[in-house]
Enzyme design. Structure first.
Site, mmCIF file in Angstrom:
data_model
loop_
_atom_site.group_PDB
_atom_site.id
_atom_site.type_symbol
_atom_site.label_atom_id
_atom_site.label_comp_id
_atom_site.label_asym_id
_atom_site.label_seq_id
_atom_site.Cartn_x
_atom_site.Cartn_y
_atom_site.Cartn_z
ATOM 1 N N ASP A 275 2.561 -0.845 -0.201
ATOM 2 C CA ASP A 275 3.969 -0.913 -0.618
ATOM 3 C C ASP A 275 4.137 -2.057 -1.607
ATOM 4 O O ASP A 275 3.701 -3.200 -1.347
ATOM 5 C CB ASP A 275 4.883 -1.126 0.592
ATOM 6 N N ILE A 276 4.720 -1.768 -2.786
ATOM 7 C CA ILE A 276 4.923 -2.799 -3.814
ATOM 8 C C ILE A 276 5.987 -3.792 -3.313
ATOM 9 O O ILE A 276 7.074 -3.390 -2.888
ATOM 10 C CB ILE A 276 5.358 -2.180 -5.141
ATOM 11 N N GLU B 169 8.091 3.384 -3.922
ATOM 12 C CA GLU B 169 7.020 2.440 -4.238
ATOM 13 C C GLU B 169 5.936 2.434 -3.160
ATOM 14 O O GLU B 169 5.117 1.512 -3.097
ATOM 15 C CB GLU B 169 7.597 1.031 -4.403
#
Length: 376
Positions: free
Chosen positions: A252-253, A295
């Site tokens: 996950d960004i 994301e």
């Protein structure tokens, strides 16, 4: 195809011609033999009648005088086409046969019969009581039946040959028509085949495009959520049958929402593309990489232990934090959090992903930009 048709025609016509000529040859010989037997039989009757008439005319066959010859010749002409007196026997005796006349009065007559060209020739040798040759009478009879039969057979053979020629001509004409029709058909089939091939190629392209649309994330050009789960689940089931292992990395960004809010969705899309491309470069061909939404990304690592997967995730994390994203008037740096889990003591791919997702949220809570698993 033309050669095939030609060979088939020869295969049909050559035996037909051979059988026809064989049939004609057998028919001709059989007919001529029968006609010859009929002529021979008739000739024997003529000889018997001739001798019988001589006897009834009181001609002494034991002592024929020269003066009797005129009368004998006259009687002979009633039974044969030609009668000639001859002392010397200059005729060929080839195929001669002696006619056996059952009459005591004929013991002083030696009769020889043979064929010469289209005639039956009878040679009567008249002898006296001392077996001295008095004179020789040679008769000639035209083979009428034989000649007529030969003529009829020639007509019959001509009719058969004309029929055979017509058959060959019709067969040849029909073959040419078949070849022309076949050429037209082959041309149409070839044209249709090319059209089908072209259509199949176009359909294949469309199918590939549809497959890409159905299985590829339009923005990052990696597998979408559906495709990722489909491929990962298949691998999980195969490995489960052989006690193999599969590990999952959830990514996950960090702070992605703030990038969108600050710089807009266009920059956010650019970050997603560069992020996905940077990770894809580090993965092997059998490793599955997909975007699950927003994301959030995931990597499936077949035949990879949890410890090995954690090392891979750490290498990716370090690579991501070194990525520089250039935008107008500034540079952006991106980090990501990682959660890693494996298939040990799990019953489905969803369970593995849920475990990795829990590790991911644990990494988020503990400061982001880090890798978490049950080993750490």
């Amino acid at each position: 195809m033309k050669k095939l048709l030609f060979n088939k025609s020869l295969t049909f016509f050559i035996p037909l011609i051979a059988i026809t000529f064989l049939f004609l040859y057998i028919s001709y010989n059989y007919s001529m033999d029968n006609y010859t037997k009929l002529e021979t039989k008739q000739n024997s009757k003529n000889i018997e009648n001739f001798i019988y008439t001589l006897k009834n005319n009181h001609i002494n066959l034991l002592s024929i005088e020269e003066s009797d010859f005129v009368n004998i010749k006259k009687i002979c002409s009633n039974f044969f086409d030609e009668c000639n007196k001859n002392i010397k026997n200059n005729l060929s005796t080839q195929n001669k046969q002696t006619i056996d006349i059952k009459d005591d009065s004929c013991k002083n007559i030696d009769i020889l019969t043979f064929y010469k060209k289209s005639y039956i020739i009878n040679e009567f040798n008249f002898s006296n009581s001392k077996n001295e040759l008095l004179f020789q009478l040679i008769t000639k009879t035209n083979l009428a039946l034989f000649s007529e039969g030969k003529k009829n057979i020639k007509i019959y053979i001509s009719i058969v040959l004309i029929f055979l020629i017509l058959t060959l001509f019709i067969g040849y004409t029909y073959q040419k028509q078949i070849i022309v029709a076949n050429d037209n058909l082959e041309e149409k089939v070839e044209k249709r085949t090319n059209q089908i091939r072209h259509t199949m190629k176009e359909l294949e392209k469309v199918n590939l495009q549809l497959y890409d649309l159905a299985h590829t994330d339009y923005l990052t050009q990696i597998k979408n959520r559906r495709s990722f789960f489909l491929h990962t689940d298949n691998i999980f089931k195969k490995l489960s049958r052989t006690d193999g292992i599969i590990s999952i990395i959830m990514i996950d960004i960090d702070n992605f929402k703030s990038f969108n809010d600050t710089y807009g969705h266009e920059i956010g899309d650019k970050i997603l593309k560069i992020f996905a491309s940077s990770i894809k470069e580090l993965l092997l061909q059998d490793e599955i990489f997909g975007r699950l939404g927003g994301e959030e990304f995931a990597i499936a690592l077949p035949n990879t232990t949890l410890e090995e997967a954690q090392k891979i995730a750490e290498n990716i994390r370090k690579r991501i934090e070194r990525v520089v994203i250039n935008i107008p008037h500034t540079k952006l740096f991106v980090t990501a959090s990682f959660g890693v889990s494996d298939s040990i003591n799990t019953k489905s791919i969803d369970e593995i992903i849920n475990n990795a997702d829990k590790m991911l949220y644990d990494a988020k809570r503990k400061g982001k930009n880090r890798v978490r698993s049950r080993l750490s």
